[in-house]
Design a protein around this motif. Sequence first.
Motif, short mmCIF file in Angstrom:
data_model
loop_
_atom_site.label_atom_id
_atom_site.label_comp_id
_atom_site.label_asym_id
_atom_site.label_seq_id
_atom_site.Cartn_x
_atom_site.Cartn_y
_atom_site.Cartn_z
N GLU A 52 -7.11 -37.59 18.33
CA GLU A 52 -5.83 -37.77 17.67
C GLU A 52 -5.47 -36.61 16.76
O GLU A 52 -4.30 -36.20 16.69
CB GLU A 52 -5.84 -39.08 16.86
CG GLU A 52 -4.54 -39.37 16.13
CD GLU A 52 -4.56 -40.67 15.36
OE1 GLU A 52 -3.58 -40.97 14.66
OE2 GLU A 52 -5.58 -41.40 15.44
N TYR A 53 -6.46 -36.06 16.07
CA TYR A 53 -6.17 -35.07 15.03
C TYR A 53 -6.54 -33.63 15.40
O TYR A 53 -6.36 -32.73 14.58
CB TYR A 53 -6.85 -35.47 13.72
CG TYR A 53 -6.23 -36.70 13.10
CD1 TYR A 53 -5.00 -36.62 12.44
CD2 TYR A 53 -6.85 -37.94 13.19
CE1 TYR A 53 -4.42 -37.74 11.88
CE2 TYR A 53 -6.27 -39.08 12.63
CZ TYR A 53 -5.05 -38.97 11.98
OH TYR A 53 -4.47 -40.09 11.44
N SER B 299 -7.97 -30.04 10.77
CA SER B 299 -7.31 -31.01 11.64
C SER B 299 -5.82 -31.10 11.31
O SER B 299 -5.30 -30.41 10.44
CB SER B 299 -7.94 -32.39 11.44
OG SER B 299 -7.53 -32.96 10.20
N LYS B 300 -5.13 -32.01 12.01
CA LYS B 300 -3.70 -32.25 11.77
C LYS B 300 -3.48 -33.30 10.68
O LYS B 300 -2.33 -33.64 10.39
CB LYS B 300 -3.04 -32.74 13.05
CG LYS B 300 -3.15 -31.82 14.24
CD LYS B 300 -2.58 -32.49 15.49
CE LYS B 300 -2.80 -31.65 16.73
NZ LYS B 300 -2.33 -32.36 17.95
N LEU B 301 -4.55 -33.82 10.10
CA LEU B 301 -4.43 -34.94 9.19
C LEU B 301 -3.47 -34.67 8.04
O LEU B 301 -2.56 -35.46 7.77
CB LEU B 301 -5.81 -35.33 8.63
CG LEU B 301 -5.80 -36.48 7.61
CD1 LEU B 301 -5.32 -37.78 8.26
CD2 LEU B 301 -7.18 -36.67 6.98
N LEU C 285 -1.23 -32.47 7.86
CA LEU C 285 0.12 -32.16 8.34
C LEU C 285 0.90 -33.44 8.60
O LEU C 285 2.08 -33.54 8.27
CB LEU C 285 0.04 -31.31 9.61
CG LEU C 285 -0.57 -29.91 9.47
CD1 LEU C 285 -0.66 -29.23 10.83
CD2 LEU C 285 0.25 -29.07 8.50
N THR C 286 0.21 -34.42 9.22
CA THR C 286 0.88 -35.68 9.53
C THR C 286 0.90 -36.64 8.35
O THR C 286 1.81 -37.46 8.22
CB THR C 286 0.18 -36.36 10.72
OG1 THR C 286 -1.20 -36.59 10.40
CG2 THR C 286 0.26 -35.50 11.97
N SER C 287 -0.11 -36.53 7.47
CA SER C 287 -0.18 -37.41 6.29
C SER C 287 -0.54 -36.57 5.07
O SER C 287 -1.65 -36.66 4.54
CB SER C 287 -1.24 -38.51 6.50
OG SER C 287 -0.97 -39.27 7.65
#
Length: 436
Positions: A401-402, A24-26, A28-30
């Motif tokens: 979202e992710y 996921s983007k998790l 990357l964003t956090s």
Amino acid sequence: MSNLAPEPEFQQAYNELVHSLEGSKLFLTSPDLKAALPVVSVPERVIQFRVTWEDDQGNFQVNRGYRVQFNSALGPYKGGLRFHPSVNLSILKFLGFEQIFKNALTGLNMGGGKGGSDFDPKGKSDNEIRRFCYAFMRELSKHIGQFTDVPAGDIGVGGREVGYLFGAYKSYRNQFEGVLTGKGITWGGSLIRPEATGYGLVYYVAHMISYSSGGKETFAGKRVAISGSGNVAQYAALKVLELGGRVISLSDSKGALVAIGEEGFNETDIELIAQLKLDRKYLTELHAAEDSFHTFLARDPVSEQEARALIGKGCKFLAEGSNMGSTQEAINVYEDDRRCRKADGLWYGPAKAANCGGVAVSGLEMAQNSQRVSWTSEQVDRELAGIMERCFWNCLNTAKEYYDIADGELPSLVAGANIAGYVKVVNAMKAQGDWW
């Protein structure tokens, strides 16, 4: 994590979580949240102890007792006790690990834990089970309490065992408190608790059906195959019937009963099966006495080959009422089919979300105990339905979202459940100084 190799059940649960998070983007964003992964994957405490007791012949017996207190960031440790010869630390760590995120998805203030013993209640007299429960609780009572750790029942631990365990705790601690859930109605239990996991499972799938059809479809007229025939399966079947669906099969370790008629099983059939299970008998005995069913051999858990067979037969929704009901290979098949065929593919509801209704009502039992009140069955059922609805939308919206979702593609509920549970738990851990 190479040190997990001797613990296959825990390894699968850990790998599934990591797969969802890293895909996921998790991070990357956090990116800071990645530092919490090795922390949340280690139990806060593992308690192991011997249990010595006397059988009806006066013989000395010894068993192993366990309690894995995995994570208390969101509240007291919460999770069942399992009495079964297969109980070991790998299984309990897997169950406790899953319980952390499952409990988080209920929205209630509960941490995650699991426990039990390799004691086998089958073939034991009531007195032997009572003596074992008192011996088991003699040590466990030192480590639990309404604000510390609130166990519940699980495989091999039903109403009878919970009663003995509660009586033992009360005797040793001289306190009447909500330290166990699944208690009798007259002494602190909650209405709808026996039905909760099955009902909650169906409520979750109902939202899957509604969302995928743009709100146009319900359970009405749907053909529903249920794996299992115990408590969860029975109440899931009854709720499906109530919502207009047709239950076409139920199963146990000996095989599956399949209804021949178009209407499927009715409430009377479910009552017959429930009595059969209370008598500790197999579905093959019902098949021999009835002419409206035929059998075939069942396997458990669902394998990759069976996952493909389900898809080939047109299965549209699959949700787990048990823990680790599918192998990782089968889950990969579900997810590949969802991505490749988009809205026409099979949509998978993972255990940590779809079967969280049981622990949710255990949490509601804790609330009632704290208030010294008993809610009506309608009130509990209404709360349960609301929890399952919020859980579904949390999983769905988190996946959106992710992950990048293609047009017409159904979001991954397993990814959404893993990320939503993880983020909630590790943020609480960070706020409390468990990692930095």
